[in-house]
Write a protein that holds these residues in place. Structure first.
Motif, PDB file in Angstrom:
ATOM      1  N   PRO A 147       0.858  -1.177   0.083  1.00 55.41           N
ATOM      2  CA  PRO A 147      -0.047   0.016   0.203  1.00 55.41           C
ATOM      3  C   PRO A 147       1.006   1.155   0.043  1.00 55.41           C
ATOM      4  O   PRO A 147       1.914   1.321   0.654  1.00 55.41           O
ATOM      5  CB  PRO A 147      -0.874  -0.149   1.278  1.00 55.41           C
ATOM      6  N   ARG A 148       0.603   2.345  -0.744  1.00 55.54           N
ATOM      7  CA  ARG A 148       1.372   3.432  -0.847  1.00 55.54           C
ATOM      8  C   ARG A 148       0.377   4.617  -0.821  1.00 55.54           C
ATOM      9  O   ARG A 148      -0.773   4.594  -1.199  1.00 55.54           O
ATOM     10  CB  ARG A 148       1.994   3.507  -2.196  1.00 55.54           C
ATOM     11  N   GLY A 149       0.850   5.772  -0.423  1.00 57.16           N
ATOM     12  CA  GLY A 149       0.240   7.072  -0.216  1.00 57.16           C
ATOM     13  C   GLY A 149       0.945   8.154  -0.046  1.00 57.16           C
ATOM     14  O   GLY A 149       2.088   8.130   0.286  1.00 57.16           O
ATOM     15  N   ILE A 150       0.252   9.119  -0.134  1.00 53.95           N
ATOM     16  CA  ILE A 150       0.936  10.600   0.129  1.00 53.95           C
ATOM     17  C   ILE A 150      -0.341  11.521   0.787  1.00 53.95           C
ATOM     18  O   ILE A 150      -1.502  11.350   0.575  1.00 53.95           O
ATOM     19  CB  ILE A 150       1.059  11.446  -1.322  1.00 53.95           C
ATOM     20  N   ILE A 151       0.323  12.061   1.999  1.00 53.37           N
ATOM     21  CA  ILE A 151      -0.590  12.907   2.724  1.00 53.37           C
ATOM     22  C   ILE A 151       0.023  14.385   2.635  1.00 53.37           C
ATOM     23  O   ILE A 151       1.379  14.728   2.903  1.00 53.37           O
ATOM     24  CB  ILE A 151      -0.649  12.512   4.002  1.00 53.37           C
ATOM     25  N   ASN A 152      -0.722  15.186   2.061  1.00 54.32           N
ATOM     26  CA  ASN A 152      -0.277  16.821   2.195  1.00 54.32           C
ATOM     27  C   ASN A 152      -1.132  17.493   3.178  1.00 54.32           C
ATOM     28  O   ASN A 152      -2.375  17.420   3.206  1.00 54.32           O
ATOM     29  CB  ASN A 152      -0.611  17.438   0.692  1.00 54.32           C
ATOM     30  N   VAL A 153      -0.373  18.288   3.977  1.00 52.74           N
ATOM     31  CA  VAL A 153      -1.066  18.986   5.183  1.00 52.74           C
ATOM     32  C   VAL A 153      -1.139  20.320   4.668  1.00 52.74           C
ATOM     33  O   VAL A 153      -0.726  21.174   4.386  1.00 52.74           O
ATOM     34  CB  VAL A 153      -0.107  19.153   6.462  1.00 52.74           C
ATOM     35  N   ALA A 154      -2.399  20.505   4.370  1.00 55.92           N
ATOM     36  CA  ALA A 154      -3.199  21.860   4.118  1.00 55.92           C
ATOM     37  C   ALA A 154      -3.683  22.775   5.160  1.00 55.92           C
ATOM     38  O   ALA A 154      -2.981  22.573   6.343  1.00 55.92           O
ATOM     39  CB  ALA A 154      -4.291  21.697   2.931  1.00 55.92           C
ATOM     40  N   SER A 155      -4.886  23.144   5.057  1.00 59.39           N
ATOM     41  CA  SER A 155      -5.479  23.549   6.384  1.00 59.39           C
ATOM     42  C   SER A 155      -6.978  24.318   6.047  1.00 59.39           C
ATOM     43  O   SER A 155      -7.095  24.441   4.634  1.00 59.39           O
ATOM     44  CB  SER A 155      -4.673  24.943   6.443  1.00 59.39           C
ATOM     45  N   ALA A 156      -7.825  24.357   7.048  1.00 57.41           N
ATOM     46  CA  ALA A 156      -8.991  24.914   6.645  1.00 57.41           C
ATOM     47  C   ALA A 156      -8.952  26.395   6.128  1.00 57.41           C
ATOM     48  O   ALA A 156     -10.053  26.950   5.574  1.00 57.41           O
ATOM     49  CB  ALA A 156      -9.952  25.043   7.980  1.00 57.41           C
ATOM     50  N   ALA A 157      -7.659  26.938   6.237  1.00 60.42           N
ATOM     51  CA  ALA A 157      -7.660  28.225   5.626  1.00 60.42           C
ATOM     52  C   ALA A 157      -7.397  28.167   4.195  1.00 60.42           C
ATOM     53  O   ALA A 157      -7.630  29.000   3.428  1.00 60.42           O
ATOM     54  CB  ALA A 157      -6.134  28.818   6.078  1.00 60.42           C
ATOM     55  N   ALA A 158      -7.500  26.971   3.543  1.00 54.53           N
ATOM     56  CA  ALA A 158      -7.522  26.747   2.216  1.00 54.53           C
ATOM     57  C   ALA A 158      -8.692  27.264   1.551  1.00 54.53           C
ATOM     58  O   ALA A 158      -8.822  27.587   0.435  1.00 54.53           O
ATOM     59  CB  ALA A 158      -7.334  25.110   1.862  1.00 54.53           C
ATOM     60  N   PHE A 159      -9.912  27.161   2.477  1.00 55.83           N
ATOM     61  CA  PHE A 159     -10.948  27.581   1.861  1.00 55.83           C
ATOM     62  C   PHE A 159     -11.581  28.655   2.742  1.00 55.83           C
ATOM     63  O   PHE A 159     -12.749  29.164   2.608  1.00 55.83           O
ATOM     64  CB  PHE A 159     -12.228  26.489   1.720  1.00 55.83           C
TER      65      PHE A 159
END
Length: 281
Positions: A147-159
């Motif tokens: 299993p492989r994956g990518i997690i990007n940390v954004a924020s509720a500030a994105a919207f």
């Protein structure tokens, strides 16, 4: 004796993980939680001492970790991080978490300096861009049975569109769009993508960022009242990633704001502006 527990066979269990910004806050919480789930962790940070401290905490508890200094704003550093991780794992990583980020706010568009814009975008947006640019091809070419994956940390500030936070908002909106596009491109490959969009998390990002004194006081107050611990946010995000979720909004206010913004964007934006004026007056 390894004190870290093992869970069910999911993407975040037994992962070979690379985490940026792992020296503190959510990044350190991700590292420790993944180690508890039986994973091996490459802890990277601009501050090599804090990255080493996180790795040492894992090793002291019986886990497996190493540390690497990495400035995510520099593509050469991220490329070197990938090479070091691949060497240490003796193969490709299975999970990449683009977490490194900084805070900025308190000044309006046209008043915030371009230096601040460049600093925030260089780390918060170009960091994840560099991470996806370097690691996505590596994960595509990796053994498909793992299993492989990518997690990007954004924020509720994105919207969220909070006034006085334009550079931060723009950087996180870019990370959210990057994650959505990457998820579309990786559809059918078995590689999962998750964008983490928390509101307030009890970390040191406010104190270490470029934020005005008034905005720092407001953020500190909201963080004390509504903020989640980084450990809780990391666990929630990893569980969401295991379920295949594209969006992880660990707090109710993020989910409510997301829903209102999607269905009534004009009303939402006006209300945010009016609320902010009342709150800061």
């Amino acid at each position: 004796m390894n004190v870290f527990g093992f869970g069910s066979p999911k993407r975040t269990v037994g992962a070979d993980a690379v985490i940026t910004g792992a020296g503190s806050g959510i990044g350190a919480a991700f590292a420790l939680e993944l180690a508890r789930r039986g994973g091996r962790v490459v802890c990277s940070d601009l501050d090599e001492n804090t990255a080493a401290a996180t790795a040492k905490a894992i090793v002291d508890a019986g886990g497996s970790a190493t540390s690497v200094r990495c400035d995510v704003a520099q593509i050469d550093d991220v490329t070197a991080l990938a090479a070091r991780a691949t060497e240490w794992f003796d193969g490709a990583p299975t999970l990449v978490i683009n977490n490194a980020g900084v805070g900025a706010g308190g000044t309006a568009i046209g008043e915030a300096t371009l230096d601040d814009w460049n600093w925030v975008l260089g780390i918060n947006l170009w960091g994840p861009i560099h991470g996806c640019h370097v690691f996505a091809p590596i994960l595509r070419a990796a053994e498909p049975r793992r299993p492989r994956g990518i997690i990007n940390v954004a924020s509720a500030a994105a919207f969220g569109a909070a006034p006085g936070m334009a550079a931060y908002n723009v950087s996180k909106a870019g990370v959210l769009s990057l994650s959505e596009t990457l998820a579309a491109e990786l559809s059918g490959t078995g590689i999962g993508v998750t964008a983490l969009c928390p509101t307030f998390v009890k970390t040191g990002i406010v104190e270490s960022g470029r934020i005005t004194a008034q905005s720092t006081q407001l953020a500190d107050r909201l963080m004390r009242l509504t903020g989640f611990s980084p450990e809780r946010v990391a666990r929630t995000c990893l569980d969401t990633h295991d379920r295949g979720g594209l969006y992880c909004m660990p707090q109710p206010d993020a989910r409510i704001g997301w829903g209102i913004k999607r269905f009534t964007p004009t009303v939402y934006t006006r209300a945010v502006g009016l609320t902010t004026r009342v709150t800061t007056s």
